[in-house]
Design a protein around this motif. Structure first.
Motif, PDB file in Angstrom:
ATOM      1  N   ASP A  12       7.124   5.199  -7.339  1.00  0.00           N
ATOM      2  CA  ASP A  12       5.718   4.295  -8.173  1.00  0.00           C
ATOM      3  C   ASP A  12       5.692   3.647  -6.818  1.00  0.00           C
ATOM      4  OD1 ASP A  12       5.415   2.195  -8.373  1.00  0.00           O
ATOM      5  OD2 ASP A  12       6.694   2.292 -10.787  1.00  0.00           O
ATOM      6  N   HIS A  59       5.487  -0.319  -5.871  1.00  0.00           N
ATOM      7  CA  HIS A  59       6.324  -0.841  -6.519  1.00  0.00           C
ATOM      8  C   HIS A  59       7.522  -0.633  -6.573  1.00  0.00           C
ATOM      9  CE1 HIS A  59       2.941  -2.219  -9.317  1.00  0.00           C
ATOM     10  NE2 HIS A  59       3.078  -3.094  -8.869  1.00  0.00           N
ATOM     11  N   VAL A  60       8.095   0.297  -6.904  1.00  0.00           N
ATOM     12  CA  VAL A  60       9.660   0.528  -6.792  1.00  0.00           C
ATOM     13  C   VAL A  60       9.432   0.951  -5.238  1.00  0.00           C
ATOM     14  CG1 VAL A  60      11.481   2.557  -6.899  1.00  0.00           C
ATOM     15  CG2 VAL A  60       9.707   2.052  -9.119  1.00  0.00           C
ATOM     16  N   ALA A  78       7.566  -0.092  -2.175  1.00  0.00           N
ATOM     17  CA  ALA A  78       7.774  -1.512  -1.780  1.00  0.00           C
ATOM     18  C   ALA A  78       9.683  -2.528  -1.813  1.00  0.00           C
ATOM     19  CB  ALA A  78       6.938  -2.662  -1.806  1.00  0.00           C
ATOM     20  N   ARG A  79       9.911  -2.839  -3.388  1.00  0.00           N
ATOM     21  CA  ARG A  79      10.900  -3.123  -3.031  1.00  0.00           C
ATOM     22  C   ARG A  79      12.039  -2.547  -2.554  1.00  0.00           C
ATOM     23  NH1 ARG A  79       8.786  -3.846  -8.570  1.00  0.00           N
ATOM     24  NH2 ARG A  79      10.600  -1.681  -9.431  1.00  0.00           N
ATOM     25  N   GLU A  88      -1.416  -4.971   1.071  1.00  0.00           N
ATOM     26  CA  GLU A  88      -1.462  -4.073  -0.493  1.00  0.00           C
ATOM     27  C   GLU A  88       0.128  -3.649  -1.183  1.00  0.00           C
ATOM     28  OE1 GLU A  88      -4.340  -3.521  -4.495  1.00  0.00           O
ATOM     29  OE2 GLU A  88      -5.147  -3.484  -2.167  1.00  0.00           O
ATOM     30  N   TRP A  89       0.357  -2.507  -0.449  1.00  0.00           N
ATOM     31  CA  TRP A  89       1.358  -1.744  -0.900  1.00  0.00           C
ATOM     32  C   TRP A  89       2.412  -3.005  -0.705  1.00  0.00           C
ATOM     33  CZ3 TRP A  89       4.881   1.657   2.272  1.00  0.00           C
ATOM     34  CH2 TRP A  89       5.581   1.812   2.320  1.00  0.00           C
ATOM     35  N   LYS A 149       3.286  -6.089  -2.901  1.00  0.00           N
ATOM     36  CA  LYS A 149       3.904  -6.151  -4.019  1.00  0.00           C
ATOM     37  C   LYS A 149       5.827  -6.468  -4.641  1.00  0.00           C
ATOM     38  CE  LYS A 149       1.353  -2.423  -5.175  1.00  0.00           C
ATOM     39  NZ  LYS A 149      -0.124  -3.248  -6.390  1.00  0.00           N
ATOM     40  N   ALA A 150       5.954  -6.633  -2.828  1.00  0.00           N
ATOM     41  CA  ALA A 150       7.401  -6.826  -3.440  1.00  0.00           C
ATOM     42  C   ALA A 150       7.478  -8.096  -1.289  1.00  0.00           C
ATOM     43  CB  ALA A 150       7.631  -5.531  -1.955  1.00  0.00           C
ATOM     44  N   ILE A 153      -2.657   3.080  -6.015  1.00  0.00           N
ATOM     45  CA  ILE A 153      -2.745   1.915  -5.622  1.00  0.00           C
ATOM     46  C   ILE A 153      -4.057   1.750  -6.569  1.00  0.00           C
ATOM     47  CG2 ILE A 153      -2.845  -0.052  -3.983  1.00  0.00           C
ATOM     48  CD1 ILE A 153      -0.809   0.137  -2.853  1.00  0.00           C
TER      49      ILE A 153
END
Length: 349
Positions: free
Chosen positions: A112, A114-115, A117-118, A152-153, A156-157, A212
């Motif tokens: 994912d 988002h995952v 990136a975090r 962009e990636w 997300k974080a 994405i």
């Protein structure tokens, strides 16, 4: 019928395929063209040689064509895009060490965006707290969809490329060595260089651009704007040859021969067993994971080749996100005019 000689520059990437196939499968010859293909070592070299007419046309990054036309980045060279050469086909790869760190820090499925990136943000914070230097990520050129995918990636974080993570430009063929040497921690590039890093045992793919969004404008066939006007017959001939190459490339039965063409020393100079899986959309991920099947990972179909003025808006949005431009309506109108659907070949069979 007299034969017209055209000198076309390209970079060693899977997405140069339609230009290569136009030559190697004889489609250019059928159109009365003697196509001379010249492999380049960097995007800036390719742009500059096109600008001074050492090339008639070139395989170019779509954002680079717009930046050159608009005079962003110090070089002003008006370009015309009569057709695209692909959509999508690029990914982010990191070193095995960084991938292992991301795996430990991930809260959820690393597949994912988002995952991941975090997890990257957590790694950045840990390194900062420990007094370690920032991570370094590379893209193949500043004005590229690859740079905008990274932005962009990371966004997300809450990460900013060039602020929380150092940014470098590394030409595509040099990305694997830069990763192997530790000069960079990760890169975003088009196929086959992510797969080449995995095959060498030094990298792991984190995400593909299609994770994405799909249908990113990537590479285009570019002529100088004035040449596109005064050499309309040559533009049409090369366009028709490339459309025939598109039909050939999208036939699954041709994949082995397709990979063989690309593997040649004066093309990509990589083993067929690295290239063929990409053409079957079987993407090597590395880090002990099985290959990933990504439907239409890179698009060569006719619909993907039409030059879409709307792509200019997407590219300018990427430039704004990367802090490269502040687009206004006048800039957007000029950028849309670089894409020339009126020059797209019609009726090539």
């Amino acid at each position: 019928m007299s034969t017209l000689h055209l000198r076309v520059g390209f970079m060693p990437l899977v997405d140069c395929a339609l230009v290569v196939l136009a030559k190697d499968e004889g489609f250019a010859e059928t159109e009365g063209l003697n196509l001379e293909l010249v492999r380049e070592v960097s995007w800036s070299n390719l742009r500059d040689k096109l600008n001074v007419r050492l090339f008639d046309a070139a395989h170019v990054l779509a954002p680079m064509a717009l930046a050159s036309t608009l005079g962003i980045g110090g070089v002003r060279a008006p370009m015309a895009i009569p057709m695209a050469l692909n959509l999508d086909g690029f990914a982010v790869t990191v070193s095995l060490r960084r991938f292992e760190e991301l795996t430990r820090l991930a809260e959820g499925d690393l597949a994912d965006p988002h995952v991941s990136a975090r997890a990257l943000a957590a790694l950045v914070a840990r390194r900062s707290a420990a007094g370690l230097p920032p991570l370094t990520f590379a893209a193949v050129f500043g004005y590229s969809s690859h740079t905008y995918l990274l932005c962009e990636w990371l966004g997300k974080a809450g990460l900013v490329l060039g602020e929380h993570i150092r940014f470098e430009v590394v030409p595509p063929p040099q990305t694997v060595e830069a990763l192997a040497s530790g000069r960079i921690d990760g890169f975003c590039a088009s196929a086959p260089w992510n797969s080449a890093a995995v095959a060498r045992g030094i990298g792991a793919m984190v995400l593909a651009n299609v994770d994405i969004r799909r249908n990113w404008p990537d590479k285009v066939l570019v002529w100088r704007a004035d040449d596109a006007e005064r050499r309309a017959a040559a533009v049409a001939k090369l366009g028709r040859a490339i459309l025939k190459a598109s039909d050939w490339a999208t036939d699954p039965a041709n994949v082995p021969r397709f990979a063989h063409h690309l593997s040649a020393p004066d093309r990509l100079a990589l083993p067929v067993d690295v290239l063929e899986p990409i053409l079957r959309f079987e993407i090597r991920q590395g880090a002990g994971r099985p290959p990933r099947q990504i439907e239409r990972f890179v698009r060569f179909d006719r619909a993907a080749l039409r030059p879409e003025p709307a792509h200019a808006d997407r590219i300018l949005d990427g430039m704004a996100m990367a802090g490269q431009a502040v687009p206004d309506e006048e800039m957007r109108a000029l950028a849309r005019q670089v894409f020339r659907p009126d020059l797209f070949p019609v009726g090539a069979g």
